[in-house]
Design a protein around this motif. Structure first.
Motif, PDB file in Angstrom:
ATOM      1  N   LYS A  19      71.198  43.934  45.351  1.00 32.34           N
ATOM      2  CA  LYS A  19      69.981  44.739  45.506  1.00 32.34           C
ATOM      3  C   LYS A  19      70.365  46.129  45.970  1.00 32.34           C
ATOM      4  N   GLY A  20      69.542  47.090  45.587  1.00 34.80           N
ATOM      5  CA  GLY A  20      69.754  48.456  46.051  1.00 34.80           C
ATOM      6  C   GLY A  20      68.487  49.267  45.916  1.00 34.80           C
ATOM      7  N   ARG A  21      68.465  50.414  46.587  1.00 36.76           N
ATOM      8  CA  ARG A  21      67.311  51.308  46.554  1.00 36.76           C
ATOM      9  C   ARG A  21      67.832  52.729  46.753  1.00 36.76           C
ATOM     10  N   LYS A  22      67.231  53.668  46.026  1.00 36.66           N
ATOM     11  CA  LYS A  22      67.662  55.059  46.188  1.00 36.66           C
ATOM     12  C   LYS A  22      66.490  56.003  45.987  1.00 36.66           C
ATOM     13  N   PHE A  23      66.342  56.922  46.945  1.00 31.96           N
ATOM     14  CA  PHE A  23      65.366  58.002  46.875  1.00 31.96           C
ATOM     15  C   PHE A  23      66.146  59.284  46.600  1.00 31.96           C
ATOM     16  N   SER A  24      65.645  60.127  45.708  1.00 30.91           N
ATOM     17  CA  SER A  24      66.350  61.385  45.444  1.00 30.91           C
ATOM     18  C   SER A  24      65.361  62.497  45.136  1.00 30.91           C
ATOM     19  N   ALA A 108      67.943  44.985  36.504  1.00 32.76           N
ATOM     20  CA  ALA A 108      66.574  45.472  36.350  1.00 32.76           C
ATOM     21  C   ALA A 108      66.329  46.588  37.358  1.00 32.76           C
ATOM     22  N   ALA A 109      65.455  47.508  36.999  1.00 34.85           N
ATOM     23  CA  ALA A 109      65.085  48.605  37.892  1.00 34.85           C
ATOM     24  C   ALA A 109      63.574  48.740  37.912  1.00 34.85           C
ATOM     25  N   GLU A 110      63.067  49.175  39.051  1.00 32.09           N
ATOM     26  CA  GLU A 110      61.641  49.449  39.200  1.00 32.09           C
ATOM     27  C   GLU A 110      61.489  50.810  39.869  1.00 32.09           C
ATOM     28  N   ALA A 111      60.651  51.648  39.316  1.00 29.47           N
ATOM     29  CA  ALA A 111      60.369  52.953  39.924  1.00 29.47           C
ATOM     30  C   ALA A 111      59.383  52.726  41.061  1.00 29.47           C
ATOM     31  N   THR A 112      59.888  52.673  42.288  1.00 28.63           N
ATOM     32  CA  THR A 112      59.005  52.478  43.440  1.00 28.63           C
ATOM     33  C   THR A 112      58.234  53.758  43.745  1.00 28.63           C
ATOM     34  N   GLN A 113      58.767  54.893  43.288  1.00 24.43           N
ATOM     35  CA  GLN A 113      58.023  56.158  43.313  1.00 24.43           C
ATOM     36  C   GLN A 113      58.312  56.844  41.987  1.00 24.43           C
ATOM     37  N   GLU A 114      57.301  56.909  41.144  1.00 28.75           N
ATOM     38  CA  GLU A 114      57.455  57.574  39.848  1.00 28.75           C
ATOM     39  C   GLU A 114      57.854  59.033  40.080  1.00 28.75           C
ATOM     40  N   PRO A 115      58.621  59.623  39.164  1.00 24.44           N
ATOM     41  CA  PRO A 115      58.969  61.040  39.319  1.00 24.44           C
ATOM     42  C   PRO A 115      57.710  61.883  39.493  1.00 24.44           C
ATOM     43  N   ASN A 116      57.749  62.744  40.489  1.00 22.84           N
ATOM     44  CA  ASN A 116      56.574  63.517  40.868  1.00 22.84           C
ATOM     45  C   ASN A 116      57.018  64.931  41.244  1.00 22.84           C
ATOM     46  N   CYS A 117      56.320  65.927  40.732  1.00 22.09           N
ATOM     47  CA  CYS A 117      56.624  67.319  41.070  1.00 22.09           C
ATOM     48  C   CYS A 117      56.094  67.619  42.469  1.00 22.09           C
ATOM     49  N   VAL A 118      56.987  68.030  43.373  1.00 23.65           N
ATOM     50  CA  VAL A 118      56.562  68.355  44.733  1.00 23.65           C
ATOM     51  C   VAL A 118      56.560  69.853  45.002  1.00 23.65           C
ATOM     52  N   GLU A 119      57.230  70.611  44.105  1.00 20.93           N
ATOM     53  CA  GLU A 119      57.234  72.062  44.279  1.00 20.93           C
ATOM     54  C   GLU A 119      57.579  72.725  42.950  1.00 20.93           C
ATOM     55  N   ALA A 120      56.887  73.816  42.660  1.00 22.90           N
ATOM     56  CA  ALA A 120      57.174  74.629  41.477  1.00 22.90           C
ATOM     57  C   ALA A 120      57.140  76.089  41.899  1.00 22.90           C
ATOM     58  N   SER A 121      58.207  76.823  41.570  1.00 24.48           N
ATOM     59  CA  SER A 121      58.257  78.231  41.949  1.00 24.48           C
ATOM     60  C   SER A 121      58.941  79.034  40.850  1.00 24.48           C
ATOM     61  N   ILE A 122      58.590  80.302  40.770  1.00 28.60           N
ATOM     62  CA  ILE A 122      59.196  81.196  39.782  1.00 28.60           C
ATOM     63  C   ILE A 122      60.622  81.492  40.248  1.00 28.60           C
ATOM     64  N   ARG A 135      61.891  61.115  43.211  1.00 33.60           N
ATOM     65  CA  ARG A 135      61.814  59.822  42.535  1.00 33.60           C
ATOM     66  C   ARG A 135      62.564  58.802  43.378  1.00 33.60           C
ATOM     67  N   GLU A 136      62.140  57.532  43.224  1.00 30.86           N
ATOM     68  CA  GLU A 136      62.797  56.450  43.965  1.00 30.86           C
ATOM     69  C   GLU A 136      62.844  55.208  43.087  1.00 30.86           C
ATOM     70  N   PHE A 137      63.986  54.518  43.144  1.00 30.90           N
ATOM     71  CA  PHE A 137      64.169  53.312  42.359  1.00 30.90           C
ATOM     72  C   PHE A 137      64.669  52.181  43.246  1.00 30.90           C
ATOM     73  N   SER A 138      64.207  50.985  42.906  1.00 31.06           N
ATOM     74  CA  SER A 138      64.697  49.748  43.493  1.00 31.06           C
ATOM     75  C   SER A 138      65.343  48.970  42.350  1.00 31.06           C
ATOM     76  N   VAL A 139      66.555  48.443  42.587  1.00 34.76           N
ATOM     77  CA  VAL A 139      67.271  47.738  41.519  1.00 34.76           C
ATOM     78  C   VAL A 139      67.671  46.347  41.985  1.00 34.76           C
ATOM     79  N   GLU A 140      67.814  45.442  41.015  1.00 29.88           N
ATOM     80  CA  GLU A 140      68.277  44.079  41.288  1.00 29.88           C
ATOM     81  C   GLU A 140      69.283  43.665  40.229  1.00 29.88           C
ATOM     82  N   MET A 141      70.246  42.878  40.682  1.00 29.68           N
ATOM     83  CA  MET A 141      71.210  42.287  39.769  1.00 29.68           C
ATOM     84  C   MET A 141      71.060  40.769  39.877  1.00 29.68           C
ATOM     85  N   VAL A 142      70.776  40.122  38.750  1.00 30.31           N
ATOM     86  CA  VAL A 142      70.633  38.671  38.701  1.00 30.31           C
ATOM     87  C   VAL A 142      71.847  38.127  37.965  1.00 30.31           C
ATOM     88  N   ALA A 143      72.432  37.051  38.515  1.00 28.60           N
ATOM     89  CA  ALA A 143      73.607  36.442  37.876  1.00 28.60           C
ATOM     90  C   ALA A 143      73.701  34.983  38.296  1.00 28.60           C
TER      91      ALA A 143
END
Length: 187
Positions: A19-24, A108-122, A135-143
């Motif tokens: 199992k793993g999780r990553k926010f970026s 398998a992966a699940e987007a626990t936070q769909e990609p979302n624009c938090v800032e836009a600047s020129i 964006r944030e993803f949670s992943v699982e490995m089944v074996a």
């Protein structure tokens, strides 16, 4: 029942072995056809992804569209710029069962936070728009893996006994439990 009647047996079964999780947060540069005067809106849509096993964990490979509504020509006209972004996000496994069978791995992966624009600047040059996306993803490995269970060799004396397994369902003991809290502690 004597201890000599008990024996361990290994069972091969499919189980979550990693199992793993990553926010970026990532930044993208979008270059509209006209030099923007101001940003009126920015959003991320059409997110698609898949999980792929890699040496460092699980890779989430995907794309999404960035749409920017902007004004140009000294705020006298507006337009929408669209750009499709491809990405590869490597998610490390914080839990890994080393006894799994590598040939049987499914990810398998699940987007626990769909990609979302938090800032836009020129941009500083004035010709583009810098978009910051979270964006944030949670992943699982089944074996397949082995589990060990205790088996009784002489269980005839248990055949006529009644067993009661009180799971608390009738008393409502578990109604107030928060399943997300339990899941967070297991991660």
């Amino acid at each position: 029942m004597a201890d000599r009647d008990l024996q361990c047996r290994e069972i091969i079964t499919k189980a979550v072995c990693g199992k793993g999780r990553k926010f970026s947060q990532v930044s993208h540069m979008v270059s509209p056809p006209h030099a923007p005067t101001s940003i009126l809106g920015a959003w991320v849509i059409n997110h698609q992804y898949e999980a792929v096993k890699s040496a460092d964990g699980i890779e989430v490979v995907g794309t999404y569209d960035i749409n920017i509504w902007y004004s140009y020509n000294k705020n006298t006209q507006t337009d929408v710029a669209k750009e499709t972004v491809s990405y590869v996000e490597t998610v490390g496994l914080s839990y890994l069962d080393s006894k799994h069978r590598p040939a049987t791995v499914e990810v398998a992966a699940e987007a626990t936070q769909e990609p979302n624009c938090v800032e836009a600047s020129i941009s500083r040059s004035g010709g583009g728009v810098v978009i910051r996306v979270e964006r944030e993803f949670s992943v699982e490995m089944v074996a397949e893996t082995k589990v060990c269970v205790v088996v009784c060799q002489n269980c005839d004396d248990l055949a006529d006994k009644e067993f009661e397994f009180d799971g608390g369902e009738e008393t409502g003991e578990f109604e107030d439990l928060d399943p997300d809290l339990l899941d967070d502690e297991l991660n």
